[in-house]
Design a protein around this motif. Structure first.
Motif, short mmCIF file in Angstrom:
data_model
loop_
_atom_site.label_atom_id
_atom_site.label_comp_id
_atom_site.label_asym_id
_atom_site.label_seq_id
_atom_site.Cartn_x
_atom_site.Cartn_y
_atom_site.Cartn_z
N LEU A 204 0.81 -1.21 0.00
CA LEU A 204 0.00 0.00 0.00
C LEU A 204 0.85 1.27 0.00
CD1 LEU A 204 -3.04 -0.14 0.03
CD2 LEU A 204 -3.00 0.52 2.43
N LYS A 205 1.93 1.25 0.78
CA LYS A 205 2.70 2.48 1.00
C LYS A 205 3.91 2.61 0.09
CE LYS A 205 1.17 3.08 5.73
NZ LYS A 205 0.29 4.23 5.49
N LEU A 206 4.30 1.51 -0.57
CA LEU A 206 5.48 1.59 -1.43
C LEU A 206 5.21 1.09 -2.86
CD1 LEU A 206 8.43 2.16 -1.94
CD2 LEU A 206 8.99 -0.06 -0.98
N ARG A 207 4.83 -0.18 -2.98
CA ARG A 207 4.73 -0.74 -4.34
C ARG A 207 3.65 -0.06 -5.17
NH1 ARG A 207 7.69 -5.50 -5.12
NH2 ARG A 207 8.36 -6.50 -3.20
N PRO B 106 7.38 5.57 9.10
CA PRO B 106 7.54 4.44 10.04
C PRO B 106 6.49 4.48 11.15
CG PRO B 106 9.31 6.05 10.31
CD PRO B 106 8.58 6.42 9.06
N LEU B 107 6.05 5.69 11.51
CA LEU B 107 5.08 5.81 12.60
C LEU B 107 3.72 5.29 12.16
CD1 LEU B 107 6.19 9.38 13.74
CD2 LEU B 107 7.07 7.16 14.47
N GLU B 108 3.37 5.57 10.88
CA GLU B 108 2.13 5.03 10.33
C GLU B 108 2.18 3.51 10.35
OE1 GLU B 108 1.64 6.58 6.39
OE2 GLU B 108 1.67 8.66 7.07
N ILE B 109 3.35 2.97 9.98
CA ILE B 109 3.49 1.52 9.92
C ILE B 109 3.40 0.92 11.32
CG2 ILE B 109 5.16 -0.32 9.43
CD1 ILE B 109 5.86 1.37 6.90
#
Lengths: 293, 264
Positions: A204-207, B106-109
């Protein structure tokens, strides 16, 4: 600024003019034999100049002259009500709606297939041969089959035509998306690993964001062939409406001017769609800060 | 030293990369202890395994043999517990995210709440002198600012351990000097353990209280040099005798490891 725009436009204008000139020459040469046979039948002997002039406005020319096509297009767009069965806008609208539906379905299918291919090696190996095989079959051969089969199970109207568009358009999207989903750099991927991100979070956040430019590039190809798919789908069904139907009707009655008008409108339609998808892609790329490298 | 203050404990660690040309001994028989609050530099020529060792600590590579503990856990457990922050050689910011939202990543993750994320982003951007740049995109910032943003991103996780892989390697010397000073202040302020990979002798000597000199083929530790420089340092310390003496010891260590053999 103005002069730069003019300079940029010159090659475009030159090429367009060259095509128009070639078209006129072709029309004159191809239509000349008909004029000769008319003269022979009538027992007259018109001069070559006169015959050449006549090749420019035959009723059923082998190759209609550009101005004939233009005036036919003007006649069937501006001078006809949009609801009229003789309006090209009406027919283009029919083709547009099924190709858009097919394009959307194809894009979705392409994305889903790409995700499956990237994330599941077993499915990748088992699906890929079929996906490639599907594109080696001539669409003209398989389109009637699909239409007939879908009709048999009661699916009619827009959907069968959209299906052909989907059949053609999912492929570039799937290929582009696979490349896009695999495009994150190793340090960007390592970063996700150091955060112990789940594979869903990495997706979701990268690919997904990284794949968007690839998606839009392949969507440009997909939208153009969606139009082709919709037109091809209109041919074997004996459709009464749509650009394909106009092509078919034109060829039944030898109305070459009508055929060429439909062809020109179809290509203008496809070109417009490509430009719109291109704009969308540029907008998304700019939003994502990618236009700046 | 009691066990609680040991952050990293490496014993007889080796890592072999199999290649078509035969095995490459990236790391051989590494023994190393890093304590809480240490600033440790790995220095050596390319191919000495300094980055590989850092990646083993971060669980981005796995050792072939030997043992390694990070915070008393395996590197994988430490990674899953988000025990460290990692700074890459390239800033590796996501270009489609603003600086603030890069730091927030990173905080969202980790699944933190919006308010907590906002305050941590603000705090850490201020820490690296980037307050007010949160809304900018990475391409709008200089290389040095981008790298500072990536340090803020690593700090936002609030790890006790910071792993830095040649973070200033791609920057020009003026920016690098400035960032070295800032990093040292940050280290003094936060009392974090820092493991820092570099191939610059002055950088290693200036920053560290422990310098690990490594040599290539096979990648191994040549010498561990404890720094006797005062904890409070600024750039002027580089002209002192003590500094030059230490830099010479590092250079001698590198020479003893044949690091200069192929460089003429």
């Amino acid at each position: 600024m103005v002069s730069r725009h003019v300079n940029a436009a010159i090659p475009v204008i030159v090429v367009t003019l060259a095509i128009v000139v070639l078209w006129y020459v072709g029309a004159a040469l191809l239509n000349l034999s008909w004029e000769k046979s008319v003269a022979e039948r009538n027992g007259t002997a018109p001069s070559t100049i006169e015959m050449l002039r006549n090749t420019m406005h035959q009723e059923r020319p082998v190759l209609p002259a550009p101005h004939q096509v233009v005036s036919e297009i003007i006649d069937t767009t501006i001078h006809k009500k949009i609801t009229s069965k003789r309006s090209l806008i009406y027919h283009a609208g029919i083709t547009l709606s099924s190709s858009m539906l097919g394009f959307l379905m194809g894009t979705l299918l392409g994305i889903v297939l790409a995700v499956i291919i990237v994330y599941n090696d077993a499915l990748n190996k088992s699906l890929l041969p079929w996906i490639i095989a599907s594109q080696t079959i001539p669409i003209l051969a398989i389109a009637p089959m699909i239409i007939v089969v879908l009709n048999a199970v009661g699916i009619q109207g827009l959907l069968p035509k959209a299906f052909i568009s989907m059949y053609l358009s999912f492929f570039p999207v799937a290929v582009g998306m696979v490349k896009g989903l695999n495009s994150p750099s190793s340090s960007h991927l390592d970063l996700m690993r150091t955060y112990s991100a789940s594979s869903w979070q990495t997706f979701l956040k990268l690919r997904l964001p990284t794949s968007l430019p690839f998606l839009f590039t392949s969507m440009k190809v997909a939208v153009a062939i969606s139009v082709v798919g919709a037109i091809v789908a209109e041919l074997p069904t004996g459709a009464v409406a749509g650009l394909g139907a106009r092509l078919l009707a034109g060829s039944y009655y030898g109305q070459t001017v009508q055929i060429w008008s439909a062809l020109v409108v179809a290509s203008v339609l496809a070109a417009l769609l490509v430009v719109i998808v291109g704009w969308l892609g540029d907008f998304v790329n700019r939003r994502m800060g990618l236009a700046h490298g | 030293m009691n066990d609680a203050s040991r952050v990293i404990e490496v014993n007889g660690l080796s890592l072999i990369f199999p290649t078509s040309d035969g095995d490459v001994h990236a790391l051989q028989d590494i023994d190393l202890t890093i304590n809480q609050g240490d600033f440790v530099s790995f220095i050596g020529p390319s191919g000495c395994g300094k980055t590989t060792l850092l990646r083993v600590i971060a669980d981005l590579e796995q050792a072939t043999s030997g043992s390694i503990e990070v915070n008393g856990m395996t590197p994988e457990e430490a990674r899953l517990a988000r025990a460290y922050g990692y700074v890459f050689q390239a800033a590796s910011l996501y270009p489609w995210r603003t600086i603030a939202s890069n730091v927030a990543l990173p905080l969202e993750i980790m699944g933190l709440k919006g308010d907590e994320i906002r305050s941590r982003v603000e705090h850490n951007l201020a820490l690296v002198d980037l307050a007010g740049f949160g809304r900018k995109y990475p391409w709008q910032l200089s290389g040095g600012m981008q790298q500072r943003a990536s340090i803020a991103r690593a700090l936002a996780v609030e790890p006790d351990l910071l792993l830095m892989d040649e973070p200033f390697g791609a920057l020009d010397e003026i920016v690098r000097d400035h960032l070295n000073e800032q990093l040292l202040k940050l280290w003094a302020k936060t009392n974090k353990t820092v493991v820092f990979v570099t191939h610059s002798i002055p950088e290693a000597v200036f920053l560290s209280n422990k310098i690990v000199v490594m040599s290539p083929r096979p990648g191994r530790i040549q010498e561990v040099i404890e720094s006797d420089l005062p904890a409070e340092r600024d750039l002027s310390i580089r002209e002192t005798q003590a500094f030059l003496h230490l830099a010479n010891r590092v250079r001698d260590g590198l020479r003893a490891g044949h690091s200069y053999d192929e460089v003429s």
